[in-house]
Design a protein around this motif. Sequence first.
Motif, PDB file in Angstrom:
ATOM      1  N   GLY A 739       1.887  14.244 -18.105  1.00  0.00           N
ATOM      2  CA  GLY A 739       2.511  15.426 -17.526  1.00  0.00           C
ATOM      3  C   GLY A 739       2.114  15.760 -16.116  1.00  0.00           C
ATOM      4  N   VAL A 740       1.605  14.798 -15.364  1.00  0.00           N
ATOM      5  CA  VAL A 740       1.182  15.034 -13.980  1.00  0.00           C
ATOM      6  C   VAL A 740       2.320  14.632 -13.040  1.00  0.00           C
ATOM      7  CG1 VAL A 740      -0.485  14.444 -12.183  1.00  0.00           C
ATOM      8  CG2 VAL A 740      -1.236  14.688 -14.567  1.00  0.00           C
ATOM      9  N   GLY A 741       2.703  15.532 -12.144  1.00  0.00           N
ATOM     10  CA  GLY A 741       3.779  15.265 -11.201  1.00  0.00           C
ATOM     11  C   GLY A 741       3.275  14.694  -9.892  1.00  0.00           C
ATOM     12  N   PHE A 742       4.220  14.449  -8.988  1.00  0.00           N
ATOM     13  CA  PHE A 742       3.918  13.850  -7.690  1.00  0.00           C
ATOM     14  C   PHE A 742       4.610  14.642  -6.601  1.00  0.00           C
ATOM     15  CE2 PHE A 742       3.509  10.643 -10.903  1.00  0.00           C
ATOM     16  CZ  PHE A 742       2.376   9.943 -10.545  1.00  0.00           C
ATOM     17  N   GLU A 743       3.953  14.734  -5.467  1.00  0.00           N
ATOM     18  CA  GLU A 743       4.474  15.517  -4.355  1.00  0.00           C
ATOM     19  C   GLU A 743       5.793  14.947  -3.853  1.00  0.00           C
ATOM     20  OE1 GLU A 743       1.573  15.837  -1.320  1.00  0.00           O
ATOM     21  OE2 GLU A 743       0.081  16.860  -2.561  1.00  0.00           O
ATOM     22  N   SER A 744       6.738  15.854  -3.542  1.00  0.00           N
ATOM     23  CA  SER A 744       8.044  15.506  -2.954  1.00  0.00           C
ATOM     24  C   SER A 744       8.857  14.592  -3.849  1.00  0.00           C
ATOM     25  CB  SER A 744       7.847  14.849  -1.576  1.00  0.00           C
ATOM     26  OG  SER A 744       7.100  15.679  -0.720  1.00  0.00           O
ATOM     27  N   MET A 745       8.629  14.622  -5.157  1.00  0.00           N
ATOM     28  CA  MET A 745       9.396  13.801  -6.100  1.00  0.00           C
ATOM     29  C   MET A 745       9.815  14.683  -7.261  1.00  0.00           C
ATOM     30  SD  MET A 745       7.296  10.216  -6.070  1.00  0.00           S
ATOM     31  CE  MET A 745       6.930   9.399  -4.507  1.00  0.00           C
ATOM     32  N   SER A 746      11.001  15.253  -7.146  1.00  0.00           N
ATOM     33  CA  SER A 746      11.469  16.222  -8.119  1.00  0.00           C
ATOM     34  C   SER A 746      11.656  15.571  -9.480  1.00  0.00           C
ATOM     35  CB  SER A 746      12.796  16.816  -7.644  1.00  0.00           C
ATOM     36  OG  SER A 746      13.279  17.758  -8.558  1.00  0.00           O
ATOM     37  N   GLY A 747      11.008  16.168 -10.480  1.00  0.00           N
ATOM     38  CA  GLY A 747      11.184  15.725 -11.852  1.00  0.00           C
ATOM     39  C   GLY A 747      10.346  14.542 -12.267  1.00  0.00           C
ATOM     40  N   VAL A 748       9.700  13.841 -11.357  1.00  0.00           N
ATOM     41  CA  VAL A 748       8.895  12.671 -11.704  1.00  0.00           C
ATOM     42  C   VAL A 748       7.539  13.131 -12.230  1.00  0.00           C
ATOM     43  CG1 VAL A 748       7.825  10.564 -10.843  1.00  0.00           C
ATOM     44  CG2 VAL A 748      10.070  11.247  -9.993  1.00  0.00           C
ATOM     45  N   VAL A 771      -0.544  12.555  -5.823  1.00  0.00           N
ATOM     46  CA  VAL A 771      -0.565  13.267  -7.098  1.00  0.00           C
ATOM     47  C   VAL A 771      -0.519  14.771  -6.844  1.00  0.00           C
ATOM     48  CG1 VAL A 771      -1.929  13.732  -9.179  1.00  0.00           C
ATOM     49  CG2 VAL A 771      -1.814  11.420  -8.241  1.00  0.00           C
ATOM     50  N   ARG A 772       0.223  15.491  -7.667  1.00  0.00           N
ATOM     51  CA  ARG A 772       0.246  16.945  -7.578  1.00  0.00           C
ATOM     52  C   ARG A 772      -0.965  17.462  -8.350  1.00  0.00           C
ATOM     53  NH1 ARG A 772       5.851  19.253  -9.096  1.00  0.00           N
ATOM     54  NH2 ARG A 772       5.053  18.917 -11.200  1.00  0.00           N
ATOM     55  N   THR A 773      -2.030  17.757  -7.632  1.00  0.00           N
ATOM     56  CA  THR A 773      -3.324  18.036  -8.257  1.00  0.00           C
ATOM     57  C   THR A 773      -3.312  19.294  -9.120  1.00  0.00           C
ATOM     58  OG1 THR A 773      -3.994  19.153  -6.206  1.00  0.00           O
ATOM     59  CG2 THR A 773      -4.616  16.842  -6.456  1.00  0.00           C
ATOM     60  N   GLN A 774      -2.380  20.230  -8.877  1.00  0.00           N
ATOM     61  CA  GLN A 774      -2.346  21.434  -9.697  1.00  0.00           C
ATOM     62  C   GLN A 774      -1.927  21.141 -11.131  1.00  0.00           C
ATOM     63  OE1 GLN A 774      -0.641  20.884  -6.907  1.00  0.00           O
ATOM     64  NE2 GLN A 774       1.405  21.798  -6.931  1.00  0.00           N
ATOM     65  N   ASP A 775      -1.416  19.927 -11.392  1.00  0.00           N
ATOM     66  CA  ASP A 775      -1.023  19.558 -12.750  1.00  0.00           C
ATOM     67  C   ASP A 775      -2.158  18.917 -13.537  1.00  0.00           C
ATOM     68  OD1 ASP A 775       1.476  20.447 -12.066  1.00  0.00           O
ATOM     69  OD2 ASP A 775       2.319  18.458 -11.723  1.00  0.00           O
ATOM     70  N   LYS A 783     -10.014  10.609  -8.575  1.00  0.00           N
ATOM     71  CA  LYS A 783     -10.895  10.266  -7.468  1.00  0.00           C
ATOM     72  C   LYS A 783     -10.147  10.284  -6.148  1.00  0.00           C
ATOM     73  CE  LYS A 783     -14.132   6.726  -5.851  1.00  0.00           C
ATOM     74  NZ  LYS A 783     -14.747   5.412  -6.144  1.00  0.00           N
ATOM     75  N   ASN A 784      -9.006   9.604  -6.080  1.00  0.00           N
ATOM     76  CA  ASN A 784      -8.192   9.578  -4.867  1.00  0.00           C
ATOM     77  C   ASN A 784      -6.801  10.064  -5.239  1.00  0.00           C
ATOM     78  OD1 ASN A 784     -10.214   8.366  -3.149  1.00  0.00           O
ATOM     79  ND2 ASN A 784      -9.850   6.474  -4.277  1.00  0.00           N
ATOM     80  N   ALA A 785      -6.416  11.215  -4.725  1.00  0.00           N
ATOM     81  CA  ALA A 785      -5.151  11.827  -5.123  1.00  0.00           C
ATOM     82  C   ALA A 785      -3.951  11.243  -4.405  1.00  0.00           C
ATOM     83  CB  ALA A 785      -5.211  13.329  -4.875  1.00  0.00           C
ATOM     84  N   ALA A 786      -4.134  10.329  -3.484  1.00  0.00           N
ATOM     85  CA  ALA A 786      -3.015   9.731  -2.761  1.00  0.00           C
ATOM     86  C   ALA A 786      -3.298   8.252  -2.526  1.00  0.00           C
ATOM     87  CB  ALA A 786      -2.781  10.437  -1.423  1.00  0.00           C
ATOM     88  N   THR A 787      -2.231   7.465  -2.490  1.00  0.00           N
ATOM     89  CA  THR A 787      -2.361   6.040  -2.224  1.00  0.00           C
ATOM     90  C   THR A 787      -1.130   5.580  -1.462  1.00  0.00           C
ATOM     91  OG1 THR A 787      -2.803   3.878  -3.229  1.00  0.00           O
ATOM     92  CG2 THR A 787      -1.221   5.292  -4.350  1.00  0.00           C
ATOM     93  N   GLU A 788      -1.194   4.378  -0.936  1.00  0.00           N
ATOM     94  CA  GLU A 788      -0.100   3.817  -0.163  1.00  0.00           C
ATOM     95  C   GLU A 788       0.300   2.467  -0.733  1.00  0.00           C
ATOM     96  OE1 GLU A 788      -1.665   3.730   3.767  1.00  0.00           O
ATOM     97  OE2 GLU A 788      -1.089   5.802   4.213  1.00  0.00           O
ATOM     98  N   MET A 789       1.607   2.195  -0.702  1.00  0.00           N
ATOM     99  CA  MET A 789       2.148   0.940  -1.204  1.00  0.00           C
ATOM    100  C   MET A 789       3.098   0.349  -0.172  1.00  0.00           C
ATOM    101  SD  MET A 789       2.952   1.979  -5.169  1.00  0.00           S
ATOM    102  CE  MET A 789       3.914   3.421  -4.711  1.00  0.00           C
ATOM    103  N   ILE A 790       3.075  -0.969  -0.046  1.00  0.00           N
ATOM    104  CA  ILE A 790       3.976  -1.675   0.862  1.00  0.00           C
ATOM    105  C   ILE A 790       4.662  -2.770   0.039  1.00  0.00           C
ATOM    106  CG2 ILE A 790       4.217  -2.888   3.058  1.00  0.00           C
ATOM    107  CD1 ILE A 790       1.537  -1.748   3.892  1.00  0.00           C
TER     108      ILE A 790
END
Length: 890
Positions: A739-748, A771-775, A783-790
């Motif tokens: 049930g944890v959401g993600f920033e700028s991703m509605s409904g995900v 990651v939307r940390t409030q969830d 540990k790391n609430a954000a990551t990058e993918m290429i």
Amino acid sequence: MGYISSLGAPFRLSLCAAAIGMLGTPAFAQKSPPEQLPEKSAASVFNEDFLNYGATQKSADLSLFAFGNRVLPGRYTVRVSLNERDVGKVEIQFDDKPGKSDAEPCLTRHMLDDWGVNVLAFPALTALSDDACVADLGAAIPDASFGYDGVKLLLTLSIPQAALKRSARGAVDPGKWDTGITAGMLDYQVNFSRYGGDTYRRSSDPFAQTRSLFDNNPFDRPPNDPRRDTLYAGLRAGFNHREWRFRHFSTYSRGTDGRARWQAVETYAQRDFPAINGRLLIGDGSTPGNFFDSLPFRGVQLASDEAMLPDSQQGYAPTIRGIAQTNARVTVRQNGYVIYSTFVAPGAFVIDDLNANGSGSDLEVVVTEADGRESRYLQSFSAVPTLLREGAWRYSATVGKYRRASGQGRGYNSWGGLSQWPWTQSRQPLAEPAFLQGSLAHGLGGDYTLYGGLIVSGRYQSVLAGVGKNLRAFGAISADLTAARATVPMPLLVDKSYNGQSLRFLYSKAFEVGTNVRVAGYRYSTGGYRTFQEAADMQGLLPLERLNNRRSELRLELSQQLGDKWGSVFVSARQQSYWGARDKDRAVQFGWSGSYKQFRLGVNYNRGVYQDSRRSSQIMFTVNMPLGASGLSAQYAVTQERNGRTSQQANVFGSALDDSRLSYSVTAGHDDGQGSTGAVSANYLSPVGRFDLGHSQGAGYRQTTVGMAGGLVVHAGGVTLSQTLGETIGLARLPKAPGVGFESMSGVATDWAGNAVIPNLNPYRINRVAVRTQDLGDTLDVKNAATEMIPTRGAVVLAAFETSVGYRLMLTLADRKGEPLPFGARIESDTGVEMGIVGSEGQAFVTGAGQSGRFIVRWGQRTVDQCTVTYSLPEAESPPPIREMTASCE
């Protein structure tokens, strides 16, 4: 400080946090520039007695803080900024250096190379192995320096521009591209509609009653039953293994006449070749349309992929605009295949997320209104002039068989072309000849680009040569000449040959006054010129049949900004004439949009005149305004058609719930032909897909639509449901975090297993997922609430987040004698991870604690300056966010 013990736990917690903030913590230390670092001899000296004033609590060894907020040795995940440009996150080892109070980062040759430093230009770097630390960055690269901000976990590098590799704006190092994991996927879209009313009664059929007597289908309805159902389903299935992508795309459609049709649009396997900026495709595809007309084929293709190039070297995608008077279905076809279908609300609509097959074949757009009326038009889709940077190459090579849509026959192209006699309607399918097509473009000096291509088939040969020129202040232009020879077999006669030429000009320019000419093109073909598709259509012509081949074509796409107050306008126009035909195809679209105070205004006009004598025109005026701060908006629109029919609609729409997951619309209107009309629609975006519902009603008709779209991914961790996938996706994994959401991703949001699909990633580009940390709740930390993918094109990239599940504890710690543990003592887990610091009165705040376990408390450098705390929390159905307990340290 003795009075503190009488206060409540919240105040004690805030005071403890303040004391810890005064002292500083090693994980968030601040690194000073090298020239400002304090020497060991200049260490600060703390008077520890002030901590014991008014109390008997001992203090820990504070020499740790003698040099401010120190950077201690260890591995830290930090964000790296090179010359104020973010280059991503990396885990770096910090080591002690002689004469330095702070640990310094171990910068390796491999890291510097990844960040764009030209390591081969510096002997001190070439002599090192990839994983060896650079002892002195400033000595290895003159004028280079670094700094570290431990509070922000930010490592800043300053490297002279001359020491960096040359790269285009927006370029991403191919070495960082991620091919993803092995996974299977399914993307689906289903639209169902039920029509009713007198408008949809079955047409009179003298044989309908007879056929019904022999039809044993229990679901068959009486011949005059006014109900009609339609169904559309689009399925995209795929499988990834290493660099290979396997895909299949099929569509199913059933119209109001009850006829069902299944189309296998394409099946193919493909993989990237980054070394040549190319992609290999085996199976069904389309040839590029920048030189020759785009052709659907089944075979093998090796072609350059523009998406691998930097942003500054890419072209544009087509945008479809139109007008809907009701809750209408918009269907888009390319090369005879349905590639897109959706329902739109009344008013002007824009489709800007089209994933068209090929890169230059016209799009046929069909707007089907709720009452059954249809409007059709062509959306011009042509590549801009092909200009390349000096030394760059663009190529394509295709070998295969010309592929037609299943069931496609003569007359499918209603915009001109084949003319047929009535008795020739039933005949053999059109030819699908084998062919070879190749194209090549190369950028030369002086802003010139040369390009050419050829098509070779058994009865058709064509060659093209052209040149493009960047005129700088005057835009870009290209011109090319195509010569073709087609041989057509004639029944009972000698084969007939056609020879001709086609001359084409293309122009593009964005002017400083806000004018943007996206594509302006003109083509003229002689009477004997045939395209490959026209030559294929002519195979097997009967003596009385003829094909009206294209004579001339003119295209224009123009947009203009009218300043800050007057909005903007766009114009799209197309005209095409045919040899042997008097009439021409003409299509014009015009639009204006602007605002006045809180009102947004718009005018849209469409007009079409076609060779088969069809004519259509529509003009719409819209006004839009917000309704307070509730997120609601209102819109009024009036539309007039060529026959004088006028319709008016008033629409109220808005969104609700978190992230605007629910959107809705209510429309009321009046139509000269249908009387009063009404419509309602809503769609909900959930973690497992999008759900749509709509209903329209007017005099003589009713329409109810239901739709859903979503996807699923099969991977080593199980099956994850999702929203529509898109071409390239990410798989986020947060263990034990549903049930944890993600920033700028509605409904995900993550499912029960902590997995979530991140749809629609940009291939070959940096995609940030946060990651939307409030969830996270009270017992979960990441540990790391954000990551990058290429990712590469079509990849399923894994984004693993490290989570820890545990309780937040407010501990009161004492030794065997019952005395509080020393102020400033460190609390560590069994694995050596620091979890907290002892504050006043032996109190400490700890996160990530399990149901039971033990802590190690250290307050000095000696072995005897430590003890162990063993604890066990009582079971509780609804534990508080922070649990308090007293423990003895042995």
